[in-house]
Motif scaffolding. Structure first.
Motif, PDB file in Angstrom:
ATOM      1  N   ILE A   1     -16.371 -30.091 -12.799  1.00 36.31           N
ATOM      2  CA  ILE A   1     -14.914 -30.283 -12.744  1.00 36.31           C
ATOM      3  C   ILE A   1     -14.505 -31.439 -13.650  1.00 36.31           C
ATOM      4  CG2 ILE A   1     -13.001 -30.945 -11.240  1.00 36.31           C
ATOM      5  CD1 ILE A   1     -14.433 -29.477  -8.968  1.00 36.31           C
ATOM      6  N   GLY A   2     -15.289 -32.516 -13.609  1.00 34.19           N
ATOM      7  CA  GLY A   2     -14.970 -33.678 -14.419  1.00 34.19           C
ATOM      8  C   GLY A   2     -15.006 -33.380 -15.914  1.00 34.19           C
ATOM      9  N   ILE A   3     -16.044 -32.701 -16.358  1.00 33.65           N
ATOM     10  CA  ILE A   3     -16.149 -32.431 -17.793  1.00 33.65           C
ATOM     11  C   ILE A   3     -15.089 -31.441 -18.254  1.00 33.65           C
ATOM     12  CG2 ILE A   3     -17.828 -30.519 -17.645  1.00 33.65           C
ATOM     13  CD1 ILE A   3     -19.192 -31.736 -20.104  1.00 33.65           C
ATOM     14  N   PHE A   4     -14.724 -30.497 -17.406  1.00 32.32           N
ATOM     15  CA  PHE A   4     -13.695 -29.533 -17.771  1.00 32.32           C
ATOM     16  C   PHE A   4     -12.340 -30.229 -17.877  1.00 32.32           C
ATOM     17  CE2 PHE A   4     -11.429 -25.607 -18.041  1.00 32.32           C
ATOM     18  CZ  PHE A   4     -12.360 -24.656 -18.401  1.00 32.32           C
TER      19      PHE A   4
ATOM     20  N   THR B 231     -10.269 -30.701 -21.634  1.00 33.69           N
ATOM     21  CA  THR B 231      -9.132 -29.818 -21.880  1.00 33.69           C
ATOM     22  C   THR B 231      -8.169 -30.404 -22.901  1.00 33.69           C
ATOM     23  OG1 THR B 231      -9.291 -28.916 -19.633  1.00 33.69           O
ATOM     24  CG2 THR B 231      -7.228 -28.555 -20.807  1.00 33.69           C
ATOM     25  N   LEU B 232      -7.852 -31.677 -22.755  1.00 34.84           N
ATOM     26  CA  LEU B 232      -6.955 -32.328 -23.715  1.00 34.84           C
ATOM     27  C   LEU B 232      -7.558 -32.307 -25.117  1.00 34.84           C
ATOM     28  CD1 LEU B 232      -4.513 -34.090 -24.510  1.00 34.84           C
ATOM     29  CD2 LEU B 232      -5.875 -36.090 -23.849  1.00 34.84           C
ATOM     30  N   LEU B 233      -8.835 -32.639 -25.226  1.00 31.45           N
ATOM     31  CA  LEU B 233      -9.493 -32.677 -26.535  1.00 31.45           C
ATOM     32  C   LEU B 233      -9.512 -31.296 -27.182  1.00 31.45           C
ATOM     33  CD1 LEU B 233     -12.520 -34.946 -25.538  1.00 31.45           C
ATOM     34  CD2 LEU B 233     -10.345 -35.644 -26.562  1.00 31.45           C
ATOM     35  N   ALA B 234      -9.805 -30.268 -26.370  1.00 31.31           N
ATOM     36  CA  ALA B 234      -9.862 -28.906 -26.905  1.00 31.31           C
ATOM     37  C   ALA B 234      -8.486 -28.426 -27.359  1.00 31.31           C
ATOM     38  CB  ALA B 234     -10.440 -27.966 -25.849  1.00 31.31           C
ATOM     39  N   VAL B 235      -7.445 -28.714 -26.566  1.00 34.12           N
ATOM     40  CA  VAL B 235      -6.091 -28.292 -26.923  1.00 34.12           C
ATOM     41  C   VAL B 235      -5.632 -28.989 -28.199  1.00 34.12           C
ATOM     42  CG1 VAL B 235      -3.668 -28.405 -26.215  1.00 34.12           C
ATOM     43  CG2 VAL B 235      -5.405 -27.672 -24.581  1.00 34.12           C
ATOM     44  N   CYS B 236      -5.887 -30.276 -28.316  1.00 39.08           N
ATOM     45  CA  CYS B 236      -5.501 -31.012 -29.529  1.00 39.08           C
ATOM     46  C   CYS B 236      -6.247 -30.476 -30.750  1.00 39.08           C
ATOM     47  CB  CYS B 236      -5.783 -32.503 -29.348  1.00 39.08           C
ATOM     48  SG  CYS B 236      -4.684 -33.332 -28.168  1.00 39.08           S
ATOM     49  N   PHE B 237      -7.525 -30.169 -30.593  1.00 37.29           N
ATOM     50  CA  PHE B 237      -8.297 -29.634 -31.711  1.00 37.29           C
ATOM     51  C   PHE B 237      -7.761 -28.273 -32.142  1.00 37.29           C
ATOM     52  CE2 PHE B 237     -12.046 -27.386 -33.474  1.00 37.29           C
ATOM     53  CZ  PHE B 237     -12.310 -28.232 -34.539  1.00 37.29           C
TER      54      PHE B 237
ATOM     55  N   CYS C  58      -7.422 -35.809 -18.383  1.00 38.45           N
ATOM     56  CA  CYS C  58      -8.526 -36.365 -19.159  1.00 38.45           C
ATOM     57  C   CYS C  58      -9.049 -37.648 -18.521  1.00 38.45           C
ATOM     58  CB  CYS C  58      -8.068 -36.636 -20.588  1.00 38.45           C
ATOM     59  SG  CYS C  58      -9.373 -37.223 -21.694  1.00 38.45           S
ATOM     60  N   VAL C  59      -8.144 -38.534 -18.130  1.00 35.26           N
ATOM     61  CA  VAL C  59      -8.551 -39.794 -17.499  1.00 35.26           C
ATOM     62  C   VAL C  59      -9.221 -39.533 -16.157  1.00 35.26           C
ATOM     63  CG1 VAL C  59      -7.719 -41.970 -16.534  1.00 35.26           C
ATOM     64  CG2 VAL C  59      -6.777 -41.115 -18.695  1.00 35.26           C
ATOM     65  N   ALA C  60      -8.592 -38.651 -15.354  1.00 34.55           N
ATOM     66  CA  ALA C  60      -9.165 -38.336 -14.046  1.00 34.55           C
ATOM     67  C   ALA C  60     -10.514 -37.646 -14.190  1.00 34.55           C
ATOM     68  CB  ALA C  60      -8.195 -37.449 -13.261  1.00 34.55           C
ATOM     69  N   GLY C  61     -10.627 -36.768 -15.178  1.00 37.33           N
ATOM     70  CA  GLY C  61     -11.888 -36.070 -15.393  1.00 37.33           C
ATOM     71  C   GLY C  61     -13.014 -37.017 -15.760  1.00 37.33           C
ATOM     72  N   ALA C  62     -12.730 -37.963 -16.656  1.00 40.38           N
ATOM     73  CA  ALA C  62     -13.742 -38.947 -17.026  1.00 40.38           C
ATOM     74  C   ALA C  62     -14.141 -39.802 -15.827  1.00 40.38           C
ATOM     75  CB  ALA C  62     -13.227 -39.828 -18.160  1.00 40.38           C
TER      76      ALA C  62
END
Length: 345
Positions: free
Chosen positions: A91-94, A98-104, A242-246
């Protein structure tokens, strides 16, 4: 042959196994092409790649069983407490990615590259079952034994960090989809790290399975797909995710490794020390490490490790096979992207 055989696999052997897996997948896909178009045919097309990988891995296992078992840690006792922690790790890595993948993907779109993964509607019962089998169970086995088993095992002689990064890069490029590059690379790093830190491939299999379950069913949540718009509201949500996932991922990852880590190593040789060991050097046709960690069992370098293949440059093991594989995967990814952009595929 004297000495420890754990690093007997070389990049040449692993590259040939990987290419053999792709060839088997291509042959299976050619058979599926004769099926009537529909959801079942789509699911089977996803399954072909994983079956191809498993066929290649099984052939390797049958030909070099002892070397395979020494390089691929699949006969290890599983801690169910550590296995449970695979859930927050996934769950954390997903959430983080998500933010990084969407921006890319937005960056790709500015360059005129539009790429996505289309799956049949998983809300239908048959599609849900086939999806779990073809894109969750099969990849968790096929890709883990190929990328975190055969390939990672062959890269270990380059040092822990390089082995992890190289296997993750091949894993990301091996999906031949620019839209998946960022998430798959970071996921590949985490999965390879789990295998190296725990000396057990099954935790990576569990995380991979759960990751694909999320990818398959999260789109059914109202409003989730709208996050890809990256407007002010979705950007704020993605940043928070992203912050919560990390915050969830890294403590959970530490806890999993703490519980399931290499019990046979002493405190100094535990996961951080092992992962960041230096690369191997050639001496008297054996591989030796600069520090005192020769393999997963903590055997000192006096035992030596047999050299599978490679070029010797000032005593350091170097070979062109990994580079050649990466170049091939980049070329195929670029070509498939161009063909998709012009509507040829």
């Amino acid at each position: 042959m004297d000495g420890d055989k754990r690093f007997e696999f070389g990049s040449k052997q692993s590259t040939l196994v990987y290419v053999g897996g792709l060839a088997a997948a291509f042959a299976l896909s050619a058979i599926v092409a004769f099926f009537p178009e529909g959801d079942v045919a789509t699911w089977l097309s996803y399954l072909c790649t994983q079956l191809g990988f498993l066929i290649a891995v099984c052939v390797l296992f049958s030909l070099r069983r002892e070397a395979f078992e020494l390089n691929v840690p699949f006969r290890r006792k599983i801690s169910f407490a550590a296995l449970a922690i695979a859930v927050p790790v996934t769950i954390g890595i997903f959430m983080q990615n998500t933010l990084l993948a969407v921006c890319f993907n937005k960056l790709l779109e500015t360059a005129g590259i539009y790429s996505a993964t289309d799956l049949p509607d998983p809300s239908e019962p048959l599609n849900a079952v086939l999806g779990l089998l073809c894109v969750c169970v099969a990849p968790a086995l096929g890709e883990e034994f190929m990328f975190r088993g055969v390939l990672l095992g062959s890269y270990r002689r380059k040092g822990g960090v390089k082995a992890i990064l190289l296997s993750a890069l091949v894993f990301a490029l091996g999906h031949f989809n620019p839209a998946q590059l960022v998430h798959q690379f970071i996921l590949g790093v985490v999965l390879a790290y789990l295998v190296e830190a725990t000396d057990n491939i099954w935790y990576a299999v569990a995380v991979h399975f759960l990751n694909n379950v999320l990818a398959l069913f999260l789109g059914l949540i109202p409003g989730y797909n709208a996050l890809a718009a990256l407007d002010a509201r979705s950007a704020a949500i993605l940043c928070a995710m992203c912050v919560a996932g990390a915050a969830v991922l890294y403590p959970s990852l530490y806890g999993l490794v703490k519980i399931a880590g290499r019990k046979e190593l002493n405190r100094k040789e535990r996961w951080i020390f092992y992962i960041f060991r230096k690369k191997a050097v050639v001496k008297d046709n054996n591989i030796w490490y600069h520090n005192n960690t020769a393999d997963a069992t903590g055997v000192p370098p006096a035992s030596g490790v047999s050299v599978g293949n490679g070029l010797k440059d000032n005593g350091v093991v170097r070979d062109p096979w990994c580079a050649a594989l990466i170049v091939m995967l980049v070329a195929v990814t670029v070509l498939s992207t161009i063909l998709e952009a012009v509507g040829a595929v």
